[in-house]
Write a protein that holds these residues in place. Structure first.
Motif, PDB file in Angstrom:
ATOM      1  N   ALA A 236       0.848  -1.200   0.000  1.00 26.33           N
ATOM      2  CA  ALA A 236       0.000   0.000   0.000  1.00 26.33           C
ATOM      3  C   ALA A 236       0.879   1.243   0.000  1.00 26.33           C
ATOM      4  CB  ALA A 236      -0.920  -0.012   1.212  1.00 26.33           C
ATOM      5  N   GLY A 237       0.485   2.220  -0.784  1.00 28.69           N
ATOM      6  CA  GLY A 237       1.256   3.460  -0.885  1.00 28.69           C
ATOM      7  C   GLY A 237       2.266   3.463  -2.011  1.00 28.69           C
ATOM      8  N   GLN A 238       2.491   2.291  -2.639  1.00 28.79           N
ATOM      9  CA  GLN A 238       3.413   2.194  -3.766  1.00 28.79           C
ATOM     10  C   GLN A 238       2.620   1.969  -5.052  1.00 28.79           C
ATOM     11  OE1 GLN A 238       6.808   2.692  -3.496  1.00 28.79           O
ATOM     12  NE2 GLN A 238       6.240   3.260  -1.409  1.00 28.79           N
ATOM     13  N   ASN A 260      -2.800  -1.793  -4.075  1.00 32.64           N
ATOM     14  CA  ASN A 260      -3.275  -1.945  -2.697  1.00 32.64           C
ATOM     15  C   ASN A 260      -3.665  -0.605  -2.069  1.00 32.64           C
ATOM     16  OD1 ASN A 260      -3.018  -4.863  -1.925  1.00 32.64           O
ATOM     17  ND2 ASN A 260      -0.953  -4.497  -2.725  1.00 32.64           N
ATOM     18  N   GLY A 261      -3.999   0.363  -2.903  1.00 40.66           N
ATOM     19  CA  GLY A 261      -4.421   1.661  -2.389  1.00 40.66           C
ATOM     20  C   GLY A 261      -3.237   2.552  -2.060  1.00 40.66           C
ATOM     21  N   THR A 262      -3.552   3.803  -1.729  1.00 40.28           N
ATOM     22  CA  THR A 262      -2.514   4.775  -1.426  1.00 40.28           C
ATOM     23  C   THR A 262      -2.105   4.697   0.036  1.00 40.28           C
ATOM     24  OG1 THR A 262      -4.225   6.437  -1.002  1.00 40.28           O
ATOM     25  CG2 THR A 262      -3.345   6.332  -3.228  1.00 40.28           C
ATOM     26  N   PRO A 264      -1.729   5.490   4.024  1.00 40.64           N
ATOM     27  CA  PRO A 264      -2.719   5.899   5.027  1.00 40.64           C
ATOM     28  C   PRO A 264      -2.752   7.414   5.187  1.00 40.64           C
ATOM     29  CG  PRO A 264      -1.382   4.070   5.820  1.00 40.64           C
ATOM     30  CD  PRO A 264      -0.751   4.529   4.548  1.00 40.64           C
ATOM     31  N   SER A 265      -3.953   7.972   5.299  1.00 39.01           N
ATOM     32  CA  SER A 265      -4.142   9.412   5.441  1.00 39.01           C
ATOM     33  C   SER A 265      -4.787   9.715   6.787  1.00 39.01           C
ATOM     34  CB  SER A 265      -5.021   9.943   4.302  1.00 39.01           C
ATOM     35  OG  SER A 265      -5.268  11.316   4.450  1.00 39.01           O
ATOM     36  N   LEU A 266      -4.113  10.580   7.570  1.00 42.40           N
ATOM     37  CA  LEU A 266      -4.604  10.975   8.891  1.00 42.40           C
ATOM     38  C   LEU A 266      -4.867   9.760   9.771  1.00 42.40           C
ATOM     39  CD1 LEU A 266      -7.097  13.835   7.845  1.00 42.40           C
ATOM     40  CD2 LEU A 266      -4.726  14.059   8.643  1.00 42.40           C
ATOM     41  N   GLY A 267      -4.004   8.758   9.646  1.00 42.07           N
ATOM     42  CA  GLY A 267      -4.115   7.579  10.488  1.00 42.07           C
ATOM     43  C   GLY A 267      -5.134   6.575  10.031  1.00 42.07           C
ATOM     44  N   VAL A 268      -5.809   6.832   8.892  1.00 41.80           N
ATOM     45  CA  VAL A 268      -6.833   5.921   8.393  1.00 41.80           C
ATOM     46  C   VAL A 268      -6.216   5.028   7.328  1.00 41.80           C
ATOM     47  CG1 VAL A 268      -9.073   5.718   7.264  1.00 41.80           C
ATOM     48  CG2 VAL A 268      -8.626   7.615   8.859  1.00 41.80           C
ATOM     49  N   ALA A 269      -6.263   3.732   7.512  1.00 44.89           N
ATOM     50  CA  ALA A 269      -5.679   2.796   6.565  1.00 44.89           C
ATOM     51  C   ALA A 269      -6.516   2.742   5.295  1.00 44.89           C
ATOM     52  CB  ALA A 269      -5.595   1.411   7.187  1.00 44.89           C
ATOM     53  N   PRO A 270      -5.905   2.459   4.140  1.00 48.04           N
ATOM     54  CA  PRO A 270      -6.673   2.327   2.902  1.00 48.04           C
ATOM     55  C   PRO A 270      -7.663   1.172   2.999  1.00 48.04           C
ATOM     56  CG  PRO A 270      -4.429   1.536   2.598  1.00 48.04           C
ATOM     57  CD  PRO A 270      -4.465   2.213   3.936  1.00 48.04           C
ATOM     58  N   LYS A 271      -8.781   1.319   2.308  1.00 46.69           N
ATOM     59  CA  LYS A 271      -9.820   0.302   2.350  1.00 46.69           C
ATOM     60  C   LYS A 271      -9.297  -0.982   1.714  1.00 46.69           C
ATOM     61  CE  LYS A 271     -13.966   1.733   1.681  1.00 46.69           C
ATOM     62  NZ  LYS A 271     -15.246   2.175   1.043  1.00 46.69           N
ATOM     63  N   ALA A 272      -9.436  -2.084   2.417  1.00 48.08           N
ATOM     64  CA  ALA A 272      -8.891  -3.366   1.950  1.00 48.08           C
ATOM     65  C   ALA A 272      -9.523  -3.767   0.630  1.00 48.08           C
ATOM     66  CB  ALA A 272      -9.122  -4.449   3.003  1.00 48.08           C
ATOM     67  N   GLY A 273      -8.663  -4.215  -0.315  1.00 51.26           N
ATOM     68  CA  GLY A 273      -9.146  -4.712  -1.589  1.00 51.26           C
ATOM     69  C   GLY A 273      -9.365  -3.650  -2.643  1.00 51.26           C
TER      70      GLY A 273
END
Length: 352
Positions: A236-238, A260-262, A264-273
């Motif tokens: 995630a993030g790559q 795998n999404g971008t 995490p923003s403001l402590g919120v993990a990217p939505k799985a899948g």
């Protein structure tokens, strides 16, 4: 004033005149020595220039980034063939061609030890380290296509280039040796881990030509291979980045796919899948109507202002829903409408 005083004063003046004459003579001698030294230095410099690289046929240095072709005319070639031993080269002057300096042509009128055909000459191009060239070497009307990388100060060419007498201009007793640069790339490493790449001015022309050639195109399909494997490899993030492209009159565009999404923003993990999908453009204040798609999932058309270079969605779609059973690839892309082209279509008159 008494006679003794006058005599004393005259003697003092005479001594001063003698001292000044001596000083003047010493200065003249010093100036003469300096002039002689300068003359000697000038003579040596002119001798080095006329005999640069051991060649009396030295080519004048060229310092321009737009020179592609070099023709080196070797006069009195019959005498040179008689007096130049086998395996002995004649050197051109140093050249600057297409922004790269220190290129030199080397010509063997009698061939080298590795020349196997009687009467054949050898021709080589020497270049600096880090240079890649696609070019033609020619002797007279005969030319050979070459593609070489100069990983050190070295020469590339051919020991069996051509039959020399067949290429000699009998009316002038000369032969022309030279090269045509077709493509060029120069790598320079000023510090460990830092590499500068110069692809020559034609690379800029190619990019601008692509903008013109693709200005009528409005969509790009980008196939990502083995996407299920990439989901496992890319955290995630790559992102996976597409090649650069130009369509609809917009230069230097690129698609960015986050399997795998971008981050995490403001402590919120990217939505799985969920995957993220973005379009990056060269900087500038302009507006486009975009439709982004991953598989069958589409977002748009949306009016998008590129005040920042990257636009898209961090949770574009659920990736698994877009993967077909038994297939490992997925097609992503963008449809672009550039309103500036509509304005250009309406305006058909050039105002000068």
């Amino acid at each position: 004033m008494s006679g003794d005083a006058l005599q004393s004063q005259a003697a003092a003046l005479s001594r001063r005149l003698e001292a000044q004459k001596l000083q003047h003579s010493e200065e003249l001698a010093r100036f003469a020595e300096e002039a002689q030294a300068l003359k000697a230095r000038l003579s040596k410099a002119l001798a080095r220039r006329s005999q640069r690289d051991g060649s009396k046929e030295g080519m004048a240095e060229v310092d321009t980034a737009y020179v592609r072709r070099v023709d080196w005319k070797i006069s009195e070639i019959s005498a040179k063939v008689r007096t130049t031993p086998r395996n002995t080269g004649i050197w051109s002057g140093k050249l600057t061609v297409m922004g790269v300096s220190d290129l030199v042509l080397e010509f063997f009128p009698q061939g080298r030890d590795t020349t196997t055909f009687p009467g054949f000459c050898a021709a080589f191009l020497w270049g600096p380290p880090g240079l890649w060239l696609k070019y033609r070497l020619h002797v007279g009307e005969h030319s050979v296509l070459n593609e070489d990388f100069f990983d050190s100060r070295m020469g590339h060419g051919h020991s069996n280039f051509c039959n020399l007498q067949a290429q000699v201009d009998k009316s002038t007793d000369s032969v022309v040796v030279g090269l045509d640069i077709l493509e060029i790339c120069h790598y320079h490493e000023p510090a460990p881990g830092l590499r500068l790449v110069n692809r020559g001015p034609e690379d800029c022309v190619k990019r601008e030509a692509e903008v013109l050639r693709n200005r009528e195109l409005e969509s790009v399909d980008w196939t990502i291979k083995d996407v299920r494997r990439r989901v496992q490899e890319v955290p995630a993030g790559q992102c996976i980045a597409s090649p650069m492209f130009s369509i609809a009159g917009v230069r230097e565009m690129q698609l960015l796919f986050y399997p795998n999404g971008t981050s995490p923003s403001l402590g919120v993990a990217p939505k799985a899948g969920y995957c993220g999908f973005y379009l990056r453009c060269a900087g500038g204040q302009f507006e486009l109507a975009l439709t982004l798609f991953v598989g069958s999932a589409k977002k748009g058309p949306n009016k998008t202002e590129f005040s920042v270079p990257t636009k898209g969605m961090p949770e574009f779609c659920r990736l698994e829903d877009q993967l077909q059973e038994g297939e490992e690839d997925i097609v992503c892309g963008v449809i672009v409408h550039n309103p500036d082209l509509d304005t250009e279509e309406l305006e058909r008159t050039l105002h000068i």
